[in-house]
Scaffold this motif. Sequence first.
Motif, short mmCIF file in Angstrom:
data_model
loop_
_atom_site.label_atom_id
_atom_site.label_comp_id
_atom_site.label_asym_id
_atom_site.label_seq_id
_atom_site.Cartn_x
_atom_site.Cartn_y
_atom_site.Cartn_z
N ALA A 221 -11.28 33.39 13.26
CA ALA A 221 -11.03 34.24 14.29
C ALA A 221 -9.79 33.71 15.07
O ALA A 221 -8.85 34.63 15.32
CB ALA A 221 -12.17 34.64 15.17
N TYR A 222 -9.56 32.65 15.43
CA TYR A 222 -8.34 32.25 16.02
C TYR A 222 -7.05 32.33 15.35
O TYR A 222 -6.10 32.62 15.74
CB TYR A 222 -8.63 30.50 16.43
CG TYR A 222 -7.34 30.28 17.12
CD1 TYR A 222 -7.12 30.16 18.39
CD2 TYR A 222 -6.59 29.06 16.45
CE1 TYR A 222 -5.87 29.60 19.21
CE2 TYR A 222 -5.34 28.57 17.16
CZ TYR A 222 -4.98 28.99 18.38
OH TYR A 222 -4.18 28.15 18.99
N SER A 224 -6.72 34.41 12.89
CA SER A 224 -6.72 35.93 12.26
C SER A 224 -6.13 36.89 13.50
O SER A 224 -5.83 36.14 14.42
CB SER A 224 -7.88 36.39 11.88
OG SER A 224 -8.33 35.53 10.77
N GLY A 225 -6.01 38.09 13.17
CA GLY A 225 -5.58 39.22 14.29
C GLY A 225 -6.67 39.53 15.25
O GLY A 225 -7.69 39.09 15.35
N ARG A 226 -6.12 40.24 16.14
CA ARG A 226 -6.93 40.60 17.25
C ARG A 226 -8.14 41.43 16.78
O ARG A 226 -9.28 41.10 17.46
CB ARG A 226 -5.95 41.66 18.22
CG ARG A 226 -6.86 42.17 19.57
CD ARG A 226 -6.05 43.02 20.17
NE ARG A 226 -4.73 42.31 20.65
CZ ARG A 226 -3.84 42.91 21.47
NH1 ARG A 226 -3.89 44.13 21.70
NH2 ARG A 226 -2.70 42.20 21.78
N GLU A 227 -8.17 42.22 15.74
CA GLU A 227 -9.48 42.86 15.26
C GLU A 227 -10.46 42.09 14.92
O GLU A 227 -11.67 42.25 15.18
CB GLU A 227 -8.99 43.93 14.16
CG GLU A 227 -10.33 44.87 13.82
CD GLU A 227 -10.89 45.52 14.76
OE1 GLU A 227 -11.87 45.92 14.79
OE2 GLU A 227 -9.90 45.76 15.66
N ARG A 229 -10.76 38.59 16.12
CA ARG A 229 -11.40 38.28 17.25
C ARG A 229 -12.18 38.91 17.90
O ARG A 229 -13.27 38.52 18.51
CB ARG A 229 -9.93 37.57 18.01
CG ARG A 229 -9.32 36.67 17.30
CD ARG A 229 -8.48 35.83 18.28
NE ARG A 229 -7.14 36.86 18.96
CZ ARG A 229 -5.93 36.85 18.33
NH1 ARG A 229 -5.83 36.04 17.09
NH2 ARG A 229 -5.18 37.47 18.59
N ARG A 230 -11.77 40.29 18.15
CA ARG A 230 -12.67 41.24 18.65
C ARG A 230 -14.17 41.30 18.07
O ARG A 230 -15.08 41.25 18.63
CB ARG A 230 -12.07 42.68 18.78
CG ARG A 230 -13.00 43.63 19.75
CD ARG A 230 -12.48 45.12 19.24
NE ARG A 230 -12.84 45.38 17.79
CZ ARG A 230 -13.71 45.73 17.31
NH1 ARG A 230 -14.69 45.71 18.26
NH2 ARG A 230 -13.94 46.08 16.17
#
Length: 308
Positions: A221-222, A224-227, A229-230
């Motif tokens: 997640a760290y 990768s992109g914002r999606e 992580r969300r």
Amino acid sequence: MDAELNVSYITLDGYVEVHKYRFVYFVTMFAAYLLIICFNSSIVCLIFNHQNLHEPMYIFIAALLLNSVLYSTNIYPKLLIDFLSEKQIISYSACIFQYFILYSLGSAEFLLLTAMSYDRYVSICKPLQYPTIMTKRNICILLVLAWVLAACHVVVPTILSAETKLCNFTFKGIVCNNAIYGLLCVQTSALSVYGVVAVVDLIILPFLFIIFTYTKIFIIAYRSGREVRRKAAETCLPHLMVLISFSSLSVYDIVIARVESSFPKTARLIMTLQAIVYHSLFNPLIYGLKMKEISKHLNRLFCPARII
């Protein structure tokens, strides 16, 4: 006749001034039991009735909440009877049965949390393989294994305890947990060894696996992109909160058998009540508030006027 009664029954000596506050105890715990049944059952029914919630993540949540209902039903009816009784007693066979159900379902909870962490790991770290790995067949296997493996591990110490002679007939608790070992004349080496094996298999190894999977998830997640992580935050944080809560209560339950003689009676009662009330109410609140799809259906169910 009295000797026969002492052999057949043990006294539950974990209550504090139950004769003085019996109705306060009864009303409080009866209300807690009703809330546990209503909260957990509502979310289970929502998941069962809505097709868009028939995903592995929600199926595991339903199984976890159903497990909480069964766990509470093993405890609360006897508690409510004790609050209204002049003597708080239980037959040793019934105590052993309650012990078996308590730890079977408690261990299954850890294994269900492990299955949920694996589901989140595959979903976030291996999204392309997710449909082929988390099939209906594999989900059923994981659910069955969680309950069966837990029961198989707990049945051995249950049988060993049932066949061991009692020298003490006063139990310093209100629920038959591992403190019943203090009632035995001799705690056999087989019982001690198997207890350690069960703790390793049902608690330590699943806990380490969960930590491993969530570490991998947070690393992905760290990076990768914002999606991503969300998605990780939305679906993983509720599971972690439940894991931390349940792990803390499990540590208390393991430790109490070792320090039980020096543990204040009032503190022991408070911790036991917290263990049987807090977690079973905590789970549905966390999933109902933090899981977006479940929260949406709950709003439609209980606040239809707000839906345009």
